[in-house]
Design an enzyme around this catalytic site. Structure first.
Site, PDB file in Angstrom:
ATOM      1  N   HIS A  51     -11.867  -6.305   7.671  1.00  0.00           N
ATOM      2  CA  HIS A  51     -12.583  -6.049   6.418  1.00  0.00           C
ATOM      3  C   HIS A  51     -13.824  -5.209   6.701  1.00  0.00           C
ATOM      4  O   HIS A  51     -14.809  -5.289   6.002  1.00  0.00           O
ATOM      5  CB  HIS A  51     -12.991  -7.358   5.732  1.00  0.00           C
ATOM      6  CG  HIS A  51     -11.836  -8.215   5.347  1.00  0.00           C
ATOM      7  ND1 HIS A  51     -11.219  -9.067   6.227  1.00  0.00           N
ATOM      8  CD2 HIS A  51     -11.149  -8.327   4.175  1.00  0.00           C
ATOM      9  CE1 HIS A  51     -10.220  -9.693   5.619  1.00  0.00           C
ATOM     10  NE2 HIS A  51     -10.148  -9.258   4.374  1.00  0.00           N
ATOM     11  N   GLU A  82       0.817  -1.212   0.000  1.00  0.00           N
ATOM     12  CA  GLU A  82       0.000   0.000   0.000  1.00  0.00           C
ATOM     13  C   GLU A  82       0.851   1.262   0.000  1.00  0.00           C
ATOM     14  O   GLU A  82       0.500   2.264  -0.645  1.00  0.00           O
ATOM     15  CB  GLU A  82      -0.963  -0.005   1.185  1.00  0.00           C
ATOM     16  CG  GLU A  82      -2.089  -1.037   1.065  1.00  0.00           C
ATOM     17  CD  GLU A  82      -1.646  -2.459   1.375  1.00  0.00           C
ATOM     18  OE1 GLU A  82      -0.541  -2.624   1.939  1.00  0.00           O
ATOM     19  OE2 GLU A  82      -2.377  -3.409   1.044  1.00  0.00           O
TER      20      GLU A  82
END
Lengths: 458, 356
Positions: B161, B91
């Protein structure tokens, strides 16, 4: 149990053999074409085959090939761990010896007298600039400074080998690149004094230079953040079919940051024309490289990412120039990243907030300052070519000094940026919350003028 | 325009119908579109962004085959692998690469696969992207940067999540934070974010990717940033939220109406810089405010709204500002129904605030 012992003893037996078979990168005096083929896939296969056993079982196994993503590879009956090191250390490319003599039959990039002399002049200018700004900080005239002492060759010679279209993502010890491209002493001084002519509008500490005119992205203090950005910029250059690359500088400490690894991996995968230039100067503030990494420096990391890499003597201006010149050719015309590790030494303290004698020997500093000075070494070579002399030296030093003292006086007298600039450039236009805060602040300043610096115009 | 949201955690599907007020006339999406879900609306916006700007790029983990939520479906085939591509799984690399790409005058549309995984990129976003223009005195900017990332509960996402990390980014001058509530909003706000000359973090409510269906005009349209929208007018209390939470608030409004409480519902849409004026005007009318978000209540963006409105509307407030938010725990798997700021929690808070 028997099997494990057997495997272990075989591994032990084969280890020295395996090590000796590892490819040696950048052999001294290797022809240029060979040196530039640092890490083709074939080589990796060759080394994997090294150390084959002669037993029938092994022959059978080694005939079996695994087709695996990345290419075919051999099976082996031997449990053999790759060594954590390459055995002998990667050699360091140099052109000039310690006395400024060209090493015979060495390959290097020829340069004209004009370029060679400008390189020298800029190295001296950088040195004088560092001396005077450092003093100015000590006198309390600027808040902070950071010298490039000992790394003048890296700064100037790397810049000289690039095109001005190449975009620079600096760390902070590379103002010489900006100097080479034409940034004036006045412009440097304006930034250090944070006056209204500072392009950064007085928002950042001294030495955080930046210039869109010279394709030099503004310095930011966090370490190694510029590396993945350079990859993105390089990708843009490639997509625009520009004959240019991105070049990013960083230190040995920076290679421990996640951004270093992210950037090298992205660059390799994206085939981005970017040069990663590591100034391995031995020290990340007080942390020596022995406490920073256990690899053979930085150059060996490139190969692991599939990036051509070279180690170069960072105190040899001609070696830096030649390596960067070749790196640029490969980056731009083959669309690939290149890693350069320049070995050097941070002769100055980390910054004006640091006293490096607290963690390293004065003798060590002195050794590098006197015996391994990149400027003197380059000067001897210049003089041998008849391109430089004592008169030119003293004339240059005194004129740079004069110009810089003048620049400092001007920068010091110049007004600070106006208060409104506190609120601009956060966004492209000032949003309502900032307008409100500006109004409120102006009101407060009027009410308590004594609380605020007088030299910032309302 | 009509949208249908089907929510429910595998226990049958509850449906809520709702209507929307219009956006600003000039930017109003015109003509009826086909009913599509939220990921398809995002996909349409990305097609348009790439089509209308040859310097636009879409990239991130697994975007090449269409993305784990299918938002980038068909883009690589249409625009080629050099403009729509996978990146390594990193990321901070994605964010850093995107900043460099944007700084060269491109529109860099980066995807972080889940907002839960945006933290390795935090330094690049906070210290680099957000300050790029300011620190250079506008010599450079990375305004072409948009980071898209799915956020929020999905019924079975557990710790990693499900998170709603928007408040972290709302503390960073130089960024814009945008969260759409529906397919039509998602398309228009995403196109605005991509074309906005400032770095934008665009959170997409992953629960609505498939569940929210709305008629979305097929043409290229933009919705304004930093403008909240009053999507339901009322006079007893103002409810403020964003993203997926809007549909929960909407259901609470319906139920409140049945007991005679008239709620005004505001979708903030852009969290920074946010539209204080619209919320202030509403609270001055209703005298009461409730803010609701999925993120933990402490330090959430609801605290900022609550404080700002207390400053501006102190004498008009007839009750303390209510916050119905996530609990101050990590996002829990089996306890998700307990953690969430559900309809009845909101309804209770509405009733308490109105009868304070």
């Amino acid at each position: 149990m028997a099997l494990i012992c057997n495997a272990r003893s075989r591994a032990a037996r084969l280890l020295p053999q395996a090590l000796s078979a590892l490819p040696v990168i950048g052999r001294p005096n290797a022809p240029k074409s060979q040196a530039s083929l640092g890490n083709e896939p074939g080589r990796r296969l060759a080394s994997a085959r090294a150390g084959e056993s002669v037993s029938p079982l092994s022959d059978e196994c080694s005939n079996q090939v695994l087709d695996f993503p990345g290419g075919k590879l051999m099976f082996s009956p031997d449990m053999r761990f790759l060594s954590g090191s390459t055995g002998e250390r990667v050699s360091c490319y140099r052109v000039l010896d310690d006395n400024g003599h060209r090493i015979s039959d060495n390959s290097f990039q020829e340069l004209s007298e004009k370029v060679a002399v400008k390189m020298y002049r800029d190295m001296i200018t950088l040195q004088v600039m560092d001396t005077i700004f450092y003093e100015a900080q000590r006198q309390g005239r600027i808040s902070f400074y950071l010298t490039s002492t000992g790394e003048e060759a890296i700064n100037i010679a790397s810049a000289a080998a690039l095109s001005n279209e190449d975009v620079i993502f600096p760390q902070y010890r590379e103002p010489g690149v900006l100097l080479w491209r034409g940034f004036t002493l006045q412009e440097f001084a304006n930034q250090c004094f944070g006056n209204k002519s500072d392009y950064g509008k007085g928002r950042q500490m001294p030495i955080h230079y930046g210039s869109s005119k010279y394709n030099y992205f503004t310095v930011s203090s966090p370490i190694a953040t510029q590396l993945p950005q350079a990859v993105g910029a390089a990708y843009s250059l490639k997509m625009d079919k520009k004959n240019a690359c991105a070049v990013t500088y960083f230190g040995d400490g920076g290679t421990s940051e996640g951004d270093f690894h992210a950037a090298l991996n992205f660059a390799a995968v994206m085939e981005a024309p970017v040069i990663f230039f590591c100034r391995n100067n031995g020290w990340a503030i007080s942390t020596p490289t022995s406490e920073q990494f256990r690899s053979d420096g930085v150059v060996t990391r490139g190969q692991a990412y599939g990036i051509r890499s070279i180690r170069v003597d960072g105190n040899d201006a001609l070696a830096v120039y030649s390596a960067v010149h070749m790196a640029r050719e490969m980056a731009v015309f083959e669309a690939r990243p290149i890693l350069i590790e320049a070995l050097t030494y941070r002769v100055g303290h980390h910054s004006t907030s640091d006293d490096s004698t607290k963690y390293r020997l004065v003798d060590e500093i002195e050794h590098w300052r006197s015996s391994r000075d990149p400027i003197s070494r380059y000067r001897w070579w210049l003089e041998r070519n008849g391109w430089w002399c004592d008169d030119a030296e003293s004339e240059l030093r005194s004129s740079v000094r004069k110009e810089l003292l003048q620049a400092i006086q001007v920068a010091e007298r110049e007004q600070k940026p106006a208060l409104g600039e506190l609120f601009s450039d956060v966004y492209d236009i000032i949003p309502s919350n900032l307008r409100e805060q500006e109004q409120f602040l102006r009101h407060t300043v009027k009410k308590h003028p004594g609380d605020y610096p007088h030299n910032v115009p309302a | 325009m009509e949208m249908v949201v089907r929510r429910g955690m595998g226990r049958g599907i509850s449906a809520a119908r709702r209507s929307f007020s219009t956006s600003i006339e000039a930017e109003k999406p015109t003509g009826e579109g086909k009913p599509i879900n939220l990921f398809s609306a995002i996909n349409q916006a990305l097609h348009i962004a790439l089509e209308t700007d040859p310097r636009a790029y879409v990239f991130g983990e697994d975007v090449g085959f269409g993305g784990v939520f299918r938002c980038t479906t068909g883009l690589a085939d249409r625009f080629g692998r050099s403009r729509v591509f996978n990146t390594p799984l990193c990321e901070q690399g994605i964010a850093g690469f995107a900043i460099g790409l944007a700084a060269m005058g491109n529109r860099a549309i980066a995807e972080i696969q889940f907002a839960d995984y945006i933290f390795p990129a935090f330094d690049q976003i906070v210290n680099e992207a957000a300050k790029f223009r300011y620190r250079s005195g506008n010599e450079f900017n990375c305004g072409g940067l948009t980071i898209r990332t799915p956020y929020g509960a999905v019924g079975h996402g557990g710790h990693y999540h499900s998170q709603s990390p928007e408040a972290f980014f709302c503390h960073v001058p130089g960024l814009k934070v945008v969260i759409p509530r529906s397919p039509q909003q998602a398309k228009g706000l995403l196109l605005s974010s991509i074309r906005d000359p400032n770095p934008v973090v665009f959170f997409e409510p992953k629960w609505l990717y498939r569940l929210a269906v709305e008629e979305v005009p097929e043409h290229d349209y933009m919705l304004p940033l930093s403008e909240a929208e009053v999507i339901r007018e009322g006079c007893d209390i103002t409810l403020v939220g964003w993203g997926a939470q809007i549909s929960v608030l909407e259901q609470a409004c319906d139920d409140a109406e049945k007991v005679g409480i008239s709620c005004e519902l505001i979708d903030l849409r852009t969290l920074i810089p946010w539209d204080k004026d619209t919320v202030e005007a509403s609270v001055k009318k209703t005298g009461r405010l409730l803010v609701s978000h999925e993120a933990p209540v402490t330090g959430g963006f609801g605290a900022e709204i609550s404080s700002s409105i207390a400053e501006r509307c102190f004498l008009r407030l007839e009750a303390p500002v209510a916050r119905v938010c996530g609990l101050d725990t990590p996002f829990p798997l089996v306890y998700e129904p307990f953690y969430m700021p559900t309809k009845n929690k909101i309804l209770d808070a509405i009733k308490e605030t109105v009868s304070y």
